[in-house]
Design a protein around this motif. Structure first.
Motif, PDB file in Angstrom:
ATOM      1  N   ALA A  99       0.954  -1.262  -0.142  1.00 25.68           N
ATOM      2  CA  ALA A  99       0.019   0.153   0.028  1.00 25.68           C
ATOM      3  C   ALA A  99       0.979   1.272   0.074  1.00 25.68           C
ATOM      4  O   ALA A  99       0.624   2.216  -0.338  1.00 25.68           O
ATOM      5  N   ALA A 100       2.115   1.212   0.266  1.00 28.42           N
ATOM      6  CA  ALA A 100       3.148   2.328   0.629  1.00 28.42           C
ATOM      7  C   ALA A 100       4.350   1.918   0.876  1.00 28.42           C
ATOM      8  O   ALA A 100       4.709   0.828   1.393  1.00 28.42           O
ATOM      9  N   GLY A 101       5.048   2.930   0.647  1.00 27.00           N
ATOM     10  CA  GLY A 101       6.605   2.588   1.145  1.00 27.00           C
ATOM     11  C   GLY A 101       7.265   4.058   1.481  1.00 27.00           C
ATOM     12  O   GLY A 101       6.859   5.150   0.854  1.00 27.00           O
ATOM     13  N   VAL A 102       8.078   4.025   2.365  1.00 25.52           N
ATOM     14  CA  VAL A 102       8.599   5.086   2.779  1.00 25.52           C
ATOM     15  C   VAL A 102      10.486   5.051   2.692  1.00 25.52           C
ATOM     16  O   VAL A 102      10.711   3.686   3.117  1.00 25.52           O
ATOM     17  N   GLN A 103      11.110   5.884   2.222  1.00 20.25           N
ATOM     18  CA  GLN A 103      12.391   5.762   2.117  1.00 20.25           C
ATOM     19  C   GLN A 103      13.152   6.933   2.877  1.00 20.25           C
ATOM     20  O   GLN A 103      12.731   8.011   2.639  1.00 20.25           O
ATOM     21  N   ILE A 104      14.131   6.741   3.822  1.00 13.31           N
ATOM     22  CA  ILE A 104      14.487   7.885   4.510  1.00 13.31           C
ATOM     23  C   ILE A 104      15.891   8.094   3.678  1.00 13.31           C
ATOM     24  O   ILE A 104      16.851   7.373   3.503  1.00 13.31           O
ATOM     25  N   THR A 105      15.847   9.434   2.827  1.00 12.77           N
ATOM     26  CA  THR A 105      16.837   9.771   2.205  1.00 12.77           C
ATOM     27  C   THR A 105      16.661  11.305   1.805  1.00 12.77           C
ATOM     28  O   THR A 105      15.550  11.665   1.676  1.00 12.77           O
ATOM     29  N   ALA A 106      18.050  11.829   1.455  1.00 11.64           N
ATOM     30  CA  ALA A 106      17.927  13.204   0.954  1.00 11.64           C
ATOM     31  C   ALA A 106      18.554  13.391  -0.468  1.00 11.64           C
ATOM     32  O   ALA A 106      18.838  14.356  -0.820  1.00 11.64           O
ATOM     33  N   SER A 107      18.538  12.116  -1.219  1.00 11.81           N
ATOM     34  CA  SER A 107      19.050  11.645  -2.498  1.00 11.81           C
ATOM     35  C   SER A 107      20.595  12.553  -2.498  1.00 11.81           C
ATOM     36  O   SER A 107      21.569  12.105  -1.940  1.00 11.81           O
ATOM     37  N   HIS A 108      20.628  13.669  -3.310  1.00 10.57           N
ATOM     38  CA  HIS A 108      22.019  14.221  -3.368  1.00 10.57           C
ATOM     39  C   HIS A 108      22.103  15.410  -2.853  1.00 10.57           C
ATOM     40  O   HIS A 108      23.066  16.168  -3.092  1.00 10.57           O
ATOM     41  N   ASN A 109      21.190  15.930  -1.686  1.00 14.07           N
ATOM     42  CA  ASN A 109      21.467  16.909  -1.056  1.00 14.07           C
ATOM     43  C   ASN A 109      22.732  16.906  -0.173  1.00 14.07           C
ATOM     44  O   ASN A 109      23.534  16.056  -0.035  1.00 14.07           O
TER      45      ASN A 109
END
Length: 532
Positions: free
Chosen positions: A135-145
């Motif tokens: 139903a959902a997904g969460v990824q803890i990330t700020a990518s390229h920040n």
């Protein structure tokens, strides 16, 4: 400090589960406290992103707990309570802590939670959500920040990034969430090995040819290193040389000013390695491995391709082997050459607003499937059936495969770019970025441009299209079949910047066409700098 801010600070501290927050806020000036409590973080590109700091306008444990409670509430209100949810995290500061906290809140709300066993690439989470029917997904990330930032990225069914009104629904739920220390948490056992293995096998499966290639690789201190090596090995690429100083995950990103392959100098170590080992291709992933930049040897030495150049090459490669109806997509700030490539292959091109939350939905309502999407910021979705988001690892596999395919025909990447220019005209792209103090300053500059837009750019008469209310952007176009210009101006969605995306197209023979395009592009860029 106003009484309102003082009350908000005291209320926050009385319910913050992180004891370090009190000391941090105690050391803040009144102006800093007023800024931190003026408003909460808001959902931007598919989630929250901001500096690691205490208070509602930063990324911290309390914000993660309340955001997760809100996502759970929205899912439950939509009849998805108790469903499967996937939670992952990258290798940034506090990512593992935030990921576990999010998983524990979902579990306490009755959801079946897959908490990834280790720091993983963002596309692995998107893949798992889609593959598991979650139903959902969460990824803890700020990518390229920058290193001091973190973020909270949300996927909903199909592994699609959220769009409005879901983002607004979650924000409204956050506003009514209980205090952070009153949100229940239930322990979760980490898992997800099978999902990550399936993701890597699927990423490897995008390869079409056989034969070796010597590859230089950097994950730029992020999570992609070992996973990319595994996917490349599964695809039959075992001659891979890595930038050792950038291979192990390091949230401080010590060798680069910004952990972004697009930034000047960020790929210097990679290109030096590629030259030293006589590689066929160089691959740079960003820290969460959802974006991929490609470097190639040329008669003048190694250079990194732009995101548009890579997009042209991969789009043409995918469509050249595609039977039946197909859709490819790029964003309004990306090059228009993909539209010409698609037409030549009998495919449909869709132009979307910026971001993969729109690109991933490019085939909605159409009678043909999406087979490829890209944005100029080195984001490529090469296998939409598996990952409906940008995926640096599968893109890397396909780019390496393309090099092998070209070599089999006695061609190189520069040759392939020349061929595209002969067929579709010389296209050159660049960007002009104006840093500002705040998003409000960028908005004010857009207001001034709307009030008095230029009618010529570098001597070329232009018309302007205003993309409001869909998005805050202006598109200037002008010219003719011999030479044309296009400039898209918009505020950045993640940083305090005003960005101008420039494209010039010139027809004719390659050498004179490129000379004309370079001169016109320089003049256009100078004009843009003068009025932004």
């Amino acid at each position: 400090m106003t009484p309102t801010v003082r009350t908000a600070v005291q209320e926050w501290l009385s319910h913050d589960p992180d004891p370090a927050s009190a000391a941090e806020l105690a050391g803040c000036s009144e102006d800093e406290l007023a800024e931190r409590f003026a408003q909460p973080l808001t959902f931007g590109t598919a989630g929250l992103r901001g500096p690691l700091r205490a208070g509602p306008n930063g990324m911290n444990l309390a914000v993660v707990l309340r955001a997760t409670w809100a996502v759970a509430r929205v899912l439950t209100d939509r009849g998805l309570g108790g469903s499967q949810v996937v939670v992952g995290y990258d290798a940034r500061h506090r990512s593992a802590e935030f990921g576990r906290a999010a998983a524990e809140v979902f579990a306490a709300q009755g959801f079946s939670v897959t908490l990834m066993f280790a720091a993983v690439p963002t596309p692995a989470v998107a893949f798992a959500v889609r593959g598991m029917g979650a139903a959902a997904g969460v990824q803890i990330t700020a990518s390229h920040n920058p290193p001091q930032d973190n973020g909270y990225k949300v996927y909903f069914p199909g592994g699609l990034q959220i769009v409005s009104p879901t983002d607004r629904d979650i924000e409204h739920a956050i506003a009514s969430a209980p205090p952070a220390d009153q949100i229940p948490r239930t322990p979760v056992t980490a898992s997800g090995e099978d999902q990550v293995r399936a993701y890597l096998e699927r990423a490897a499966s995008v390869r079409r040819t056989t034969g070796p290639a010597r590859i230089a690789l950097t994950p730029m201190h992020g999570v992609g290193g070992e996973f990319a090596l595994d996917a490349l090995a599964l695809a039959g690429f075992d001659d891979v040389h890595v930038v050792q100083r950038q291979f192990a995950p390091d949230p401080d990103f010590p060798t680069v000013a910004f952990p972004n392959p697009e930034e000047p100098g960020a790929s210097d170590l990679l290109l030096a390695l590629a030259a030293d080992v006589d590689a066929d291709i160089a691959v740079a992933l960003d820290p969460d491995a959802d974006r991929c930049a490609i470097g190639v040897p040329t008669p003048d030495g190694w250079r990194m391709l732009s995101g548009d150049e890579t997009g042209w090459l991969i789009g043409d490669y995918i469509l050249s082997d595609r039977q039946g109806k197909a859709v490819v997509a790029s964003t309004v700030v990306s090059s228009r050459m993909l539209a010409s490539i698609a037409a030549a292959h009998g495919a449909r091109h869709v132009e979307t607003l910026t971001g993969f939350k729109w690109l991933a939905r490019a085939d909605e309502g159409l009678d043909a499937p999406l087979v490829y999407a890209y944005e100029e910021a080195i984001g490529h979705c090469v296998d939409p059936d598996a990952v409906r988001d940008k995926d640096g690892i599968s893109a890397a596999v396909l780019a390496c495969d393309l090099v092998v395919a070209l070599r089999g025909r006695g061609r190189t990447v520069p040759d392939a770019l020349d061929d595209l220019a002969r067929r579709h005209g010389v296209h050159t792209t660049t960007a002009v970025t104006r840093r500002v103090d705040s998003p409000q300053d960028a908005a004010a500059m857009m207001t001034r441009l709307r009030a008095a837009p230029p009618d010529t750019i570098a001597g070329v008469a232009v018309t302007v299209a205003d993309l409001q209310p869909r998005t805050d952007a202006l598109v200037f176009t002008g010219g003719d079949d011999a030479a044309s210009v296009r400039v898209v101006i918009r505020p950045s969605g993640t940083e305090p910047k005003l960005k101008s995306y420039i494209e010039v197209r010139c027809a004719g023979e390659l050498a004179p066409g490129r000379a004309r395009a370079a001169a016109l592009q320089e003049a256009v860029a100078a004009a843009v700098r003068a009025w932004t």
